[in-house]
Design an enzyme around this catalytic site. Structure first.
Site, PDB file in Angstrom:
ATOM      1  N   GLU A 225      -5.931   7.207  -0.782  1.00 18.36           N
ATOM      2  CA  GLU A 225      -5.779   6.056   0.101  1.00 18.36           C
ATOM      3  C   GLU A 225      -6.527   4.841  -0.436  1.00 18.36           C
ATOM      4  O   GLU A 225      -6.032   3.711  -0.360  1.00 18.36           O
ATOM      5  CB  GLU A 225      -6.265   6.402   1.518  1.00 18.36           C
ATOM      6  CG  GLU A 225      -5.439   7.451   2.232  1.00 18.36           C
ATOM      7  CD  GLU A 225      -3.989   7.026   2.404  1.00 18.36           C
ATOM      8  OE1 GLU A 225      -3.730   5.811   2.545  1.00 18.36           O
ATOM      9  OE2 GLU A 225      -3.111   7.899   2.401  1.00 18.36           O
TER      10      GLU A 225
ATOM     11  N   HIS B 275       0.837  -1.204   0.000  1.00 13.44           N
ATOM     12  CA  HIS B 275       0.000   0.000   0.000  1.00 13.44           C
ATOM     13  C   HIS B 275       0.869   1.251   0.000  1.00 13.44           C
ATOM     14  O   HIS B 275       0.666   2.171  -0.806  1.00 13.44           O
ATOM     15  CB  HIS B 275      -0.918  -0.020   1.235  1.00 13.44           C
ATOM     16  CG  HIS B 275      -1.576   1.283   1.544  1.00 13.44           C
ATOM     17  ND1 HIS B 275      -2.911   1.532   1.311  1.00 13.44           N
ATOM     18  CD2 HIS B 275      -1.088   2.433   2.093  1.00 13.44           C
ATOM     19  CE1 HIS B 275      -3.206   2.760   1.685  1.00 13.44           C
ATOM     20  NE2 HIS B 275      -2.108   3.329   2.163  1.00 13.44           N
ATOM     21  N   GLU B 276       1.835   1.295   0.898  1.00 11.21           N
ATOM     22  CA  GLU B 276       2.669   2.489   1.027  1.00 11.21           C
ATOM     23  C   GLU B 276       3.551   2.704  -0.197  1.00 11.21           C
ATOM     24  O   GLU B 276       3.721   3.845  -0.657  1.00 11.21           O
ATOM     25  CB  GLU B 276       3.534   2.387   2.294  1.00 11.21           C
ATOM     26  CG  GLU B 276       2.751   2.472   3.590  1.00 11.21           C
ATOM     27  CD  GLU B 276       1.944   3.758   3.696  1.00 11.21           C
ATOM     28  OE1 GLU B 276       2.402   4.792   3.175  1.00 11.21           O
ATOM     29  OE2 GLU B 276       0.850   3.725   4.276  1.00 11.21           O
TER      30      GLU B 276
ATOM     31  N   HIS C 124       1.997   4.580  -3.122  1.00  6.92           N
ATOM     32  CA  HIS C 124       1.988   6.042  -3.052  1.00  6.92           C
ATOM     33  C   HIS C 124       3.199   6.609  -3.799  1.00  6.92           C
ATOM     34  O   HIS C 124       3.099   7.621  -4.501  1.00  6.92           O
ATOM     35  CB  HIS C 124       2.022   6.515  -1.601  1.00  6.92           C
ATOM     36  CG  HIS C 124       0.728   6.358  -0.878  1.00  6.92           C
ATOM     37  ND1 HIS C 124      -0.476   6.798  -1.378  1.00  6.92           N
ATOM     38  CD2 HIS C 124       0.445   5.819   0.341  1.00  6.92           C
ATOM     39  CE1 HIS C 124      -1.437   6.538  -0.515  1.00  6.92           C
ATOM     40  NE2 HIS C 124      -0.907   5.937   0.537  1.00  6.92           N
TER      41      HIS C 124
END
Length: 316
Positions: free
Chosen positions: A232, A149-150, A153
């Site tokens: 997000e 997920h991170e 970004h």
């Protein structure tokens, strides 16, 4: 632009483009309104606007190019080598190979609050940070889901987009301060008789400029928060598709959100400055409509719903 195997998100790109366009429209209208207001009162607008834009640009530039250092310092994190954290580095190595992207620097923050963030203006200057509280609470698959997920970004250049989008709000906030103190509009403490007239003439300018700036700041703030929430959701989607384990990410979300309620309020408040970076916001769950509008993250229910839909799609 570095290509990765993260699934492209057309919805994210469309919303980013629309939000940036709307912010650009608001910024142009803001500048035109200021020029008109200050010209109507026969006050030179150029120097005031130029100073605000210059300072705002400098702050934006600094936050973009030093976002990794700022975030690491604010979180108290330290970079770790593969020898110091072999398990964590192993997870990052696997995901980088899977995503076909450069490996970010890896850091650990000594904090009980379970969280993680990744920042950096591009893949070559990125840093990934996890807390000891996160590593202690999650299993290997859950931790990899959070890291995926991170890292999405970084792959989607979210830091660059969000920093540029914040530029308008920074300029508006600076002009509110300029209007409040009034020195640039002739509203100083005053020496001599003529300053009474100057102060009287400056008062309506101060009030009007402050009102316009507050409105513009509020609009830009809401647009940026809206973009942040979808950002997000897009990172959840990209991370789940990369690992093929949406259920592991959903489990991590549930654990992290549940653990937040046990973290002392004082610690959560101290960490709130990094909410825009974090995997999960550093505050106790609040489901009111107003809090959801101002939140940097979508609700836990919305995130879990999306992951459930992805799981169903992958199972077909």
């Amino acid at each position: 632009m570095v290509q990765t195997r993260y699934a492209p998100d057309r919805g994210l790109q469309a919303r980013m483009g629309l939000t940036m366009f709307l912010l650009g429209v608001v910024f142009v209208a803001f500048v035109v309104a200021l020029v008109f207001i200050l010209a109507a009162f026969k006050v030179g607008a150029g120097a005031i606007i130029f100073l605000a834009v210059l300072l705002g640009g400098g702050l934006t530039f600094g936050s973009l190019f030093w976002s990794d250092k700022i975030a690491l310092r604010a979180s108290g994190a330290q970079e770790v080598s593969p020898e110091e954290a072999p398990k964590l580095h192993g997870s990052v190595d696997r995901l980088c190979a899977l995503a076909d992207m450069p490996k970010p620097r890896v850091a650990i923050a000594q904090a009980d609050m379970p969280n993680a963030f990744a920042t950096g203006r591009n893949t070559k200057n990125a840093v990934l940070c996890v807390t000891t509280g996160l590593m202690r609470r999650l299993d290997d698959k859950e931790l990899e889901g959070v890291i995926a997920h991170e890292m999405s970004h970084v792959a989607h250049k979210d830091v660059v987009v969000m920093t540029i989008a914040s530029f308008l709000g920074i300029v508006a906030g600076l002009l509110v301060r300029f209007a409040f103190y009034g020195e640039l509009f002739g509203g100083g403490g005053g020496r001599g008789g003529n300053n009474n007239n100057n102060n009287g003439g400056a008062l309506p300018i101060l009030l009007i400029v402050m009102a316009v700036s507050v409105v513009v700041y509020a609009i830009s703030f809401l647009l940026i928060r809206l973009l942040s929430r979808y950002r997000e959701l897009a990172a959840d989607r990209a991370g789940a598709l990369l690992t093929g384990q949406p259920s592991a990410l959903a489990s991590a979300l549930t654990k992290v959100s549940g653990a937040m309620s046990a973290i002392p309020t004082k610690d959560l408040r101290e960490a709130q400055a990094l909410n825009a970076f974090y995997f999960a916001p550093a505050f106790k769950a609040n489901t009111t409509t107003l809090s959801s509008v101002f939140s940097t993250h979508p609700s836990l229910e919305r995130r879990l719903q999306q992951l459930s839909e992805i799981s169903a799609q992958l199972g077909r």
